[in-house]
Motif scaffolding. Sequence first.
Motif, PDB file in Angstrom:
ATOM      1  N   VAL A 265       0.869  -1.169   0.000  1.00  0.00           N
ATOM      2  CA  VAL A 265       0.000   0.000   0.000  1.00  0.00           C
ATOM      3  C   VAL A 265       0.910   1.224   0.000  1.00  0.00           C
ATOM      4  O   VAL A 265       1.587   1.504   1.000  1.00  0.00           O
ATOM      5  N   PHE A 266       0.955   1.927  -1.113  1.00  0.00           N
ATOM      6  CA  PHE A 266       1.831   3.089  -1.217  1.00  0.00           C
ATOM      7  C   PHE A 266       1.274   4.247  -0.395  1.00  0.00           C
ATOM      8  O   PHE A 266       0.062   4.343  -0.169  1.00  0.00           O
ATOM      9  N   SER A 267       2.159   5.114   0.053  1.00  0.00           N
ATOM     10  CA  SER A 267       1.753   6.194   0.955  1.00  0.00           C
ATOM     11  C   SER A 267       0.773   7.149   0.303  1.00  0.00           C
ATOM     12  O   SER A 267      -0.092   7.720   0.976  1.00  0.00           O
ATOM     13  N   THR A 268       0.889   7.351  -1.002  1.00  0.00           N
ATOM     14  CA  THR A 268      -0.049   8.198  -1.734  1.00  0.00           C
ATOM     15  C   THR A 268      -0.380   7.536  -3.067  1.00  0.00           C
ATOM     16  O   THR A 268       0.383   6.698  -3.565  1.00  0.00           O
ATOM     17  N   GLU A 269      -1.506   7.939  -3.645  1.00  0.00           N
ATOM     18  CA  GLU A 269      -1.876   7.407  -4.953  1.00  0.00           C
ATOM     19  C   GLU A 269      -0.881   7.866  -6.024  1.00  0.00           C
ATOM     20  O   GLU A 269      -0.599   7.147  -6.981  1.00  0.00           O
ATOM     21  N   ALA A 270      -0.329   9.075  -5.844  1.00  0.00           N
ATOM     22  CA  ALA A 270       0.663   9.573  -6.803  1.00  0.00           C
ATOM     23  C   ALA A 270       1.904   8.687  -6.805  1.00  0.00           C
ATOM     24  O   ALA A 270       2.456   8.375  -7.874  1.00  0.00           O
ATOM     25  N   GLU A 271       2.354   8.241  -5.608  1.00  0.00           N
ATOM     26  CA  GLU A 271       3.510   7.343  -5.546  1.00  0.00           C
ATOM     27  C   GLU A 271       3.193   6.010  -6.208  1.00  0.00           C
ATOM     28  O   GLU A 271       4.054   5.414  -6.873  1.00  0.00           O
ATOM     29  N   PHE A 272       1.971   5.535  -6.015  1.00  0.00           N
ATOM     30  CA  PHE A 272       1.556   4.283  -6.656  1.00  0.00           C
ATOM     31  C   PHE A 272       1.615   4.412  -8.179  1.00  0.00           C
ATOM     32  O   PHE A 272       2.152   3.542  -8.874  1.00  0.00           O
ATOM     33  N   GLN A 273       1.077   5.510  -8.708  1.00  0.00           N
ATOM     34  CA  GLN A 273       1.072   5.715 -10.157  1.00  0.00           C
ATOM     35  C   GLN A 273       2.493   5.861 -10.698  1.00  0.00           C
ATOM     36  O   GLN A 273       2.816   5.354 -11.778  1.00  0.00           O
ATOM     37  N   THR A 274       3.357   6.544  -9.933  1.00  0.00           N
ATOM     38  CA  THR A 274       4.753   6.678 -10.351  1.00  0.00           C
ATOM     39  C   THR A 274       5.437   5.316 -10.401  1.00  0.00           C
ATOM     40  O   THR A 274       6.167   4.991 -11.342  1.00  0.00           O
ATOM     41  N   ALA A 275       5.182   4.496  -9.365  1.00  0.00           N
ATOM     42  CA  ALA A 275       5.780   3.160  -9.321  1.00  0.00           C
ATOM     43  C   ALA A 275       5.302   2.316 -10.503  1.00  0.00           C
ATOM     44  O   ALA A 275       6.106   1.629 -11.154  1.00  0.00           O
ATOM     45  N   LYS A 276       4.000   2.345 -10.782  1.00  0.00           N
ATOM     46  CA  LYS A 276       3.490   1.621 -11.950  1.00  0.00           C
ATOM     47  C   LYS A 276       4.154   2.107 -13.225  1.00  0.00           C
ATOM     48  O   LYS A 276       4.476   1.313 -14.114  1.00  0.00           O
ATOM     49  N   GLY A 277       4.351   3.410 -13.302  1.00  0.00           N
ATOM     50  CA  GLY A 277       4.915   3.998 -14.508  1.00  0.00           C
ATOM     51  C   GLY A 277       6.325   3.522 -14.800  1.00  0.00           C
ATOM     52  O   GLY A 277       6.705   3.386 -15.978  1.00  0.00           O
ATOM     53  N   PHE A 278       7.142   3.283 -13.756  1.00  0.00           N
ATOM     54  CA  PHE A 278       8.510   2.809 -14.043  1.00  0.00           C
ATOM     55  C   PHE A 278       8.604   1.292 -14.023  1.00  0.00           C
ATOM     56  O   PHE A 278       9.708   0.734 -14.045  1.00  0.00           O
ATOM     57  N   GLY A 279       7.449   0.612 -13.990  1.00  0.00           N
ATOM     58  CA  GLY A 279       7.443  -0.832 -14.165  1.00  0.00           C
ATOM     59  C   GLY A 279       7.536  -1.639 -12.891  1.00  0.00           C
ATOM     60  O   GLY A 279       8.056  -2.767 -12.894  1.00  0.00           O
ATOM     61  N   ALA A 280       7.020  -1.095 -11.759  1.00  0.00           N
ATOM     62  CA  ALA A 280       7.144  -1.781 -10.475  1.00  0.00           C
ATOM     63  C   ALA A 280       6.451  -3.142 -10.471  1.00  0.00           C
ATOM     64  O   ALA A 280       6.917  -4.076  -9.806  1.00  0.00           O
ATOM     65  N   ILE A 281       5.341  -3.268 -11.204  1.00  0.00           N
ATOM     66  CA  ILE A 281       4.651  -4.561 -11.235  1.00  0.00           C
ATOM     67  C   ILE A 281       5.539  -5.613 -11.889  1.00  0.00           C
ATOM     68  O   ILE A 281       5.746  -6.705 -11.348  1.00  0.00           O
ATOM     69  N   GLU A 282       6.091  -5.280 -13.040  1.00  0.00           N
ATOM     70  CA  GLU A 282       6.943  -6.230 -13.750  1.00  0.00           C
ATOM     71  C   GLU A 282       8.213  -6.539 -12.946  1.00  0.00           C
ATOM     72  O   GLU A 282       8.647  -7.700 -12.866  1.00  0.00           O
ATOM     73  N   LEU A 283       8.789  -5.511 -12.321  1.00  0.00           N
ATOM     74  CA  LEU A 283       9.999  -5.713 -11.529  1.00  0.00           C
ATOM     75  C   LEU A 283       9.714  -6.553 -10.287  1.00  0.00           C
ATOM     76  O   LEU A 283      10.539  -7.395  -9.892  1.00  0.00           O
ATOM     77  N   GLY A 284       8.547  -6.339  -9.675  1.00  0.00           N
ATOM     78  CA  GLY A 284       8.168  -7.150  -8.519  1.00  0.00           C
ATOM     79  C   GLY A 284       7.954  -8.605  -8.882  1.00  0.00           C
ATOM     80  O   GLY A 284       8.356  -9.513  -8.140  1.00  0.00           O
ATOM     81  N   LEU A 285       7.332  -8.835 -10.032  1.00  0.00           N
ATOM     82  CA  LEU A 285       7.140 -10.217 -10.491  1.00  0.00           C
ATOM     83  C   LEU A 285       8.476 -10.878 -10.806  1.00  0.00           C
ATOM     84  O   LEU A 285       8.649 -12.081 -10.590  1.00  0.00           O
ATOM     85  N   GLN A 286       9.430 -10.087 -11.309  1.00  0.00           N
ATOM     86  CA  GLN A 286      10.770 -10.637 -11.520  1.00  0.00           C
ATOM     87  C   GLN A 286      11.396 -11.065 -10.194  1.00  0.00           C
ATOM     88  O   GLN A 286      12.075 -12.102 -10.113  1.00  0.00           O
ATOM     89  N   THR A 287      11.168 -10.285  -9.152  1.00  0.00           N
ATOM     90  CA  THR A 287      11.704 -10.633  -7.826  1.00  0.00           C
ATOM     91  C   THR A 287      11.137 -11.963  -7.344  1.00  0.00           C
ATOM     92  O   THR A 287      11.878 -12.830  -6.854  1.00  0.00           O
ATOM     93  N   LEU A 288       9.817 -12.148  -7.479  1.00  0.00           N
ATOM     94  CA  LEU A 288       9.221 -13.430  -7.092  1.00  0.00           C
ATOM     95  C   LEU A 288       9.726 -14.558  -7.985  1.00  0.00           C
ATOM     96  O   LEU A 288       9.881 -15.700  -7.537  1.00  0.00           O
ATOM     97  N   GLY A 289       9.992 -14.243  -9.242  1.00  0.00           N
ATOM     98  CA  GLY A 289      10.566 -15.239 -10.144  1.00  0.00           C
ATOM     99  C   GLY A 289      11.964 -15.661  -9.700  1.00  0.00           C
ATOM    100  O   GLY A 289      12.331 -16.841  -9.796  1.00  0.00           O
ATOM    101  N   LYS A 290      12.749 -14.701  -9.206  1.00  0.00           N
ATOM    102  CA  LYS A 290      14.087 -15.039  -8.711  1.00  0.00           C
ATOM    103  C   LYS A 290      13.999 -15.913  -7.461  1.00  0.00           C
ATOM    104  O   LYS A 290      14.826 -16.812  -7.269  1.00  0.00           O
ATOM    105  N   LEU A 291      13.010 -15.643  -6.606  1.00  0.00           N
ATOM    106  CA  LEU A 291      12.788 -16.512  -5.441  1.00  0.00           C
ATOM    107  C   LEU A 291      12.495 -17.936  -5.896  1.00  0.00           C
ATOM    108  O   LEU A 291      13.070 -18.907  -5.370  1.00  0.00           O
TER     109      LEU A 291
END
Length: 298
Positions: A265-291
Motif C-alpha cells: 500500500v503506497f503512501s499516496t496514490e501519486a507514488e503508486f502511479q509513479t511506481a506503476k509507470g517505471f514498471g514496479a509490477i513487472e519488476l516485482g514479479l521478476q523478484t518473485l521469479g528469482k525466489l
Amino acid sequence: MTSEQRADDDRFATLRFEREVSAPLATLWQVWTAPAARAIWAAPSPAVTVEFLEADTRVGGREVSLCKVAGQPDIRCECGWLDVQPLLRSVNYEVVSAGGAAQSAALVTATFSGAGVRSRLDVTVQLSSLGADMAAGYRQGFEAGLDNLAAVARRTMVLQRVIEAPARIVWNTWMNPETLPQWWGPDGFSCRTRRIDLRAGGEWVFDMIGPDGTVFPNHHRYAEVRPEERIAYTLHWGENGPKHADAWASFEAEGGATRVTLGMVFSTEAEFQTAKGFGAIELGLQTLGKLDSFIASR
C-alpha cells in the motif's frame, strides 16, 4: 404493538453498503482480508486510532482490535471468520464492547465481483444492538471505513506467484538473513546488506544495486512475523528515510506448492502511479521469479 415491542424491534437492523472500486478484484480482496491492509483503512476518522491485538483471516480465525479516541474509553471489536471464499465472499461475526460490556453483535456478509481494473463490494450487516441503539453508529462507521478501503485499494499493488515447494521451504528462504539478499530484487539487481534482523521489531538496511551500478538505498522495518504464514513491514527510502509503502507477504499452502502474495500500500496514490509507470509490477514479479528460481536450484 406496545412500546416495549417497538423498542425491541429497534434493536435489530439490516444495513447494506456497496462500493465500486477502481482496482482489480484480486486487489480489493487483499485489501479487505489482509491484516496489514485492514489496519490501514479500519479507522473511520483521523481522530480514531485502531490497534490490532490479533488477526487471523481464515475460517475459524479471529481478529481483535481496539478503537481509541483521546479522552474516551477504548472500544473493543472481536471478529470471527465463518466463511472465506477468495474473490467471492466472506462472512464474519462481530461483537463490539465497551467497559467490558457487549454493546452489539452483528453478522457481516461481503460479496465481491469485478473484471479488469474495476471491482465491486457489497456488504450486508445484520445488527443486534445489545445496549443503546447502535444502528446509526454502525452505518456511519461502515460508510467511512469503506470510503477508506476504496481509497487504499487505489494505491495498492498485489503480486502473486505459485512456487512448487512447501511453505516451510519458501518461508525459510525468505526469512533467512543468508539467503534473502541472494535473490531479492529484479533481474540484474544485487543486494548489499548493512544490517539485517528478520524478527518483529527488526530491520533490513541494504542497498539495491542496478545492472548499471546505480545504488538504491533501502530500509525495511518488520512489524509482524508469523512463521510460515505472513510478514508485515514498511519500506523506506534509505536508512530512516521517509516511508513510501506498507507491505506484507503471505504464504499459503496449495497442495505441495505455496502461493506467495506480496502486497504494497503506497503512501499516496501519486507514488503508486509513479511506481506503476517505471514498471514496479513487472519488476516485482521478476523478484518473485528469482525466489522461485533460487529455491528450484537448491
